[in-house]
Design an enzyme around this catalytic site. Structure first.
Site, short mmCIF file in Angstrom:
data_model
loop_
_atom_site.label_atom_id
_atom_site.label_comp_id
_atom_site.label_asym_id
_atom_site.label_seq_id
_atom_site.Cartn_x
_atom_site.Cartn_y
_atom_site.Cartn_z
N GLN A 1 0.84 -1.21 0.00
CA GLN A 1 0.00 0.00 0.00
C GLN A 1 0.86 1.25 0.00
OE1 GLN A 1 -3.82 1.01 1.93
NE2 GLN A 1 -3.31 -0.69 3.25
N GLU B 1 -4.30 6.42 3.12
CA GLU B 1 -4.20 7.84 2.75
C GLU B 1 -2.78 8.37 2.96
OE1 GLU B 1 -7.13 8.35 1.52
OE2 GLU B 1 -8.27 6.88 2.66
#
Lengths: 746, 214
Positions: free
Chosen positions: A646, A713
């Site tokens: 990620q 994020e």
């Protein structure tokens, strides 16, 4: 607060392979458009060719007569969606306002708005016939140029109503206090519209199984939210709407809103009384769904000569559509990232004749960080300070926005790890002085933060007769590896090997869970999974009666189909007997898990720092990111393989944001000229350098029992300014409008 | 009565291509023969037989082998290999990402060579052997590239993965996997929006250095 993380000596933290890896590498994973249903037919959308006005007439005769066509649906003949008549808001609005009501009336609100759907027996026939629909318009003057209409910027409705809204004007200390600083700067920054462009096109198969029973295979990030929205639209009970999203081919926020094409397919399926498949084209992915809005920002920032911040003023205006107020947290981190006595923030939205934006990875924080972290770099340069040293001089151990302590904050550790790995000591203070042949070498950094926003979720756990435990929750997995980490958490919570645990998601019939968004899935759904595992053991304990009564439920050890106790192996019971005790039913529980009152006491955030080394060609202006280091304080890392991935993805996304991505509108027509992947440049293999990931990996047991915070994020927030800052360090050129293309450097 | 004969149907001038196609078919072969008998013509129009009879003329015979299985098909010439695989053969492992040959998600092997199946018309593959992601493993034994993608986590959402793997196999077969830089250059036609690029490159390097036959 517990001192120890929940799990020791288990599989949490392991670099476990994905539980769905085999399905994904063999082509067996089924995405929304890939379900075979009897009688399935194909839809194709026709879009408007003006940006604002009305449909005067729409001629569908030729399309209707074309071979294989079953229906051509427009606002003239569309079934009326019951919920459209009086709807001003969906149940759980991603935005304020009135989402576009497809085929509801003759109004055109943006270019390529869906105005007709052609349904035919084959995709080719539907697509061909769609080209035969002829439309005449009464066009109004449209407004799509952001800069030309800045005077239309407004305070978002919710901020007007609630002065405490995060979008409302905010001042700490003196208004525009930065102006009193001995050293001060004022700059404007612009990010263009960016498109999520997930590789899977937005797709839906809509199937009315009965007149009041709808099943959709839909590319969404919220199966429950979608279920509620469609149930309300069609005036049918929620349980009559089944939403399936087992595999989602990337979303990055694009699936956090229900778009007009979804309802178009549902209308079409009802009209022809057959399942309808609708897949947007890549071009329609630029026009019919959301995007990261074009945003203008101004920063005023001032400090003392020894590098203490005096004040920051951060203004931002982001575009939205004329029919929905899309907002995001563009100026939030300016309030809490650095110690500064004076802070002013102003946030506005600018309605234009375009479709509604939607959060795109890192959302407003990534946009805001480009301005804030660039400005910090600019001021450090003006002060002749190392930008990391400047940040350290303004580091804050409590949240300056509300005075609360951080639940955890290991940002200094991130600085150290990153600086070492990138070779920060090689950075020259004087820009443009580090050369390697024709290339200028520069180093830059950028900080990111995002709230650890644990929410409420439910999870179910069922122990099958063969000893396997199946967990279910109505979350989705858009790529981070949700299914894998939930198996790891459950395996440790149950004390079972992960091979004996299964986790199912992406189905609205499963226990309620929120959308996959805002980096909150592991802390929210993970907490529910852990709670469900504990509840399952509790139930097994009760069913076992006197056998285990001297011990606690947590002491139960499940081995195959035998249950025993950790400290007393002789106390055992066969699971088959417990099933008998349970009226012949497999033991199953559903548990809800909610955050407590920790938010009143603590400020909870994940933090990240990106460090980059760039090389800029002196003659061509070509920027190559040579190396990136992404460091994160994201709490417990449940799986270093998927979490690391990620972080890689966010860093690559940051490269796109900084160097290549920008959607352009031809304002004469109010239509995007960037309309495919040849015009809109997302990073490719050749753009991605060696990227090193480093996690602090210390639990935050205030956020949730596993100690996780969130990754998705912060993986991108701060990456783009780090690159822009490195370009400045390399060249001495400060680019304040993204993307940093070669023409801006030569 | 005259109004219902096929030839006197009012044609929409904007519907040129379609009109021409039908007129042509109606003036030829079977329909011409039918036209000599007024009765059947009327019935044909009512039942849209012209459509049904025209269909075989619009389709082209096609024989191909997909993953070792032989297919004898009849397809419209405008059908792409990608849509044939996904919509007619239900081999949905091959993905649609753009339809323009820009993203690589639809990569398959045709006679052993990598092809963007969205840019290849199905009818042009007559007699060829197609390998899709579904045909890469040998039964339960995954191809070494599939194993390496799992081990190195060369994907996130998994949507571009079949195309990445088909190109990755070609990358080694074509001798373009000698360095990280070479792999990145060769693989740049396969977009991964999740950004798993470094892991994909690591997977390819491992298979390359492992020396297994790909």
């Amino acid at each position: 607060m517990n001192e120890q993380p929940l799990f020791k000596d288990g599989v949490v933290g392991d670099r476990m392979n994905r539980v769905d890896g085999r399905l994904k590498v063999t082509g067996a994973a089924q995405y929304s458009a890939e379900y075979q249903l009897p009688g399935l037919v194909h839809g194709f959308l026709v879009g408007s060719t003006i940006a604002k006005g009305r449909i005067k007439s729409i001629d569908t005769k030729a399309a209707e007569r074309a071979p294989g066509v079953l229906a051509v649906i427009t606002h003239v003949n569309s079934i009326k969606v019951p919920g459209f008549a009086n709807r001003s808001q969906p149940d759980e609005p991603p935005t304020a306002g009135q989402p576009l009501r497809v085929f509801h009336d003759e109004k055109i609100l943006f270019n390529d708005q869906p105005i007709a759907i052609v349904v035919a027996d084959t995709l080719e026939r539907a697509r061909y016939a769609a080209g035969l629909v002829k439309t005449q318009y009464e066009a109004d003057q449209h407004a799509t140029n952001f800069n030309a209409h800045m005077d239309r910027a407004k305070v978002p409705a919710q901020a007007k109503k609630n002065p405490k809204s995060p979008q409302a004007d905010h001042d700490r200390g003196q208004v525009d206090g930065y102006k009193t600083a001995p050293v001060k700067l004022e700059m404007e920054y612009v990010i263009p519209t960016e498109m999520h462009n997930p590789m899977e096109l937005q797709s839906i198969i809509a199937h009315w199984e009965a007149p009041d029973k709808l099943t959709v295979y839909d590319k969404v990030q919220a199966v429950k939210g979608t279920q509620r929205a469609f149930a309300k639209d069609w005036g049918i009970p929620e349980q009559n709407v089944k939403v399936i999203a087992t595999f989602v081919g990337g979303a990055f926020g694009n699936g956090l809103h229900n778009w007009p094409h979804e309802t178009a397919a549902i209308i079409a399926a009802k009209t022809v009384n057959r399942p309808v498949k609708l897949v947007l084209t890549r071009e329609q992915m630029f026009t019919m769904v959301g995007y990261r809005p074009y945003t203008w920002q101004r920063i005023g920032i001032g400090a003392t000569p020894d590098g203490k911040l005096v004040g920051i003023t951060h203004e931002a205006t982001g575009q939205t559509s004329t029919y929905e107020d899309f907002t995001e947290s563009t100026v939030q981190q300016t309030r809490m990232m650095y110690q500064s006595p004076n802070i002013s923030t102003r946030y506005r939205i600018l309605p234009l004749d375009i479709s509604t934006p939607i959060w795109m990875r890192g959302p407003g924080e990534a946009t805001g960080a480009f301005a804030l972290e660039s400005a910090m770099d600019e001021l450090a340069h003006a002060l002749n300070l190392d930008p990391m040293e400047f940040r350290l001089r303004n580091y804050t151990d409590t949240d300056p926005d509300n005075g609360k302590p951080w639940s955890t904050k290991y940002l200094k550790e991130c600085y150290q790890m990153g600086a070492e790995r990138i070779g920060w000591k090689n950075r020259q203070m004087q820009p443009g002085t580090n050369k390697q042949g024709d290339w200028l070498v520069g180093y830059g950094m950028g900080v990111g933060t995002f709230g650890a926003n644990r929410g409420s979720a439910k999870a179910g756990a069922r122990m099958l007769a063969n000893g396997t435990v199946v967990l279910q929750s109505a979350t989705t997995d858009i790529g981070p590896g949700t299914g894998t980490v939930m198996v790891q958490l459950a395996a440790d919570a149950l004390g079972m090997p992960p091979e004996k645990v299964r986790f199912e998601l992406g189905n609205s019939l499963f226990p309620d869970a929120p959308s996959q968004g805002g980096s909150a899935t592991v802390n929210t759904v993970g907490s529910a999974v852990v709670a469900a595992c504990a509840a399952l053991k509790e139930k097994l304990y009760q069913l076992a009666g006197s056998t285990f009564s001297a011990a606690k439920p947590a002491d139960i050890v499940i081995k195959g189909t035998q249950l025993s106790l950790a400290n007393n192996a002789s106390a055992k019971v066969a699971y088959a007997d417990l099933i008998k005790q349970n009226n012949g039913q497999e033991v199953a529980v559903v548990t809800e898990s909610k955050p407590g009152n920790e938010r009143q006491k603590y400020s909870m955030y994940s933090f990240s720092v990106h460090f980059v080394e760039v090389h800029v060609h002196q003659l061509t202006g070509e920027v190559r990111v040579k190396k990136m280091v992404a460091c994160a304080d994201a709490g417990t890392i449940v799986n270093h393989k998927t979490a690391g991935n990620q972080m890689l993805g966010g860093a690559v996304g940051g490269i796109g944001m900084a160097l290549t991505e920008g959607a352009m509108i031809d304002d004469r027509f109010g239509r995007y000229v960037t309309k495919d992947l040849a015009d809109y440049h997302v990073p490719v293999h050749a753009d991605a350098p060696a990227i090193e990931v480093a996690f602090v990996d210390k639990p935050d047991l205030i956020v949730d029992p596993m100690g996780t915070k969130g990754i998705g994020e912060i993986a991108i927030i701060g990456a783009a300014p780090a690159i822009a800052n490195a370009v400045f360090n390399a060249t001495g050129k400060r680019i304040r409008e993204l993307p940093i293309t070669p023409d801006k450097l030569i | 009565m005259a109004d219902s004969t096929p030839d006197s149907k009012p044609e929409n001038p904007e519907c040129g291509h379609n009109a021409t196609r039908r007129q042509f078919l109606k003036q030829s072969s079977v329909l011409t023969a039918l036209a000599f008998t007024p009765g059947p013509v009327v019935q044909a129009a009512a039942a849209e037989w012209d459509e049904k009879i025209a269909a075989p003329f619009e389709k082209v015979g096609l024989k191909l082998a997909v993953n070792g299985k032989n297919y004898k098909l009849s397809v419209e010439p405008r059908v792409t290999l990608l849509d044939l695989l996904r919509e007619q053969l239900h081999l949905t492992g091959t993905k649609k990402g753009c339809d323009y040959g820009q993203c690589g998600a639809c990569t398959v092997h045709v006679d052993g060579k990598r092809v963007n199946s969205c840019l290849a018309l199905a009818v042009m593959q007559d007699g060829r052997e197609i390998t899709t992601i579904e045909g890469l493993a040998k039964g339960d034994d995954l191809h070494p590239m599939q194993e390496a993608f799992i081990k190195h986590d060369g994907f996130q959402c998994g949507y571009c993965t079949p195309g990445q793997i088909m190109s990755a196999v070609a990358c080694i077969r074509e001798g373009k996997a000698d360095s990280e830089g070479e792999i990145r250059e060769f693989m740049s036609g396969n977009i991964c929006r999740c950004g798993a690029y470094p892991n994909i490159v690591a997977a390819i390097q491992e298979v390359k250095t492992g020396g297994q036959k790909v």
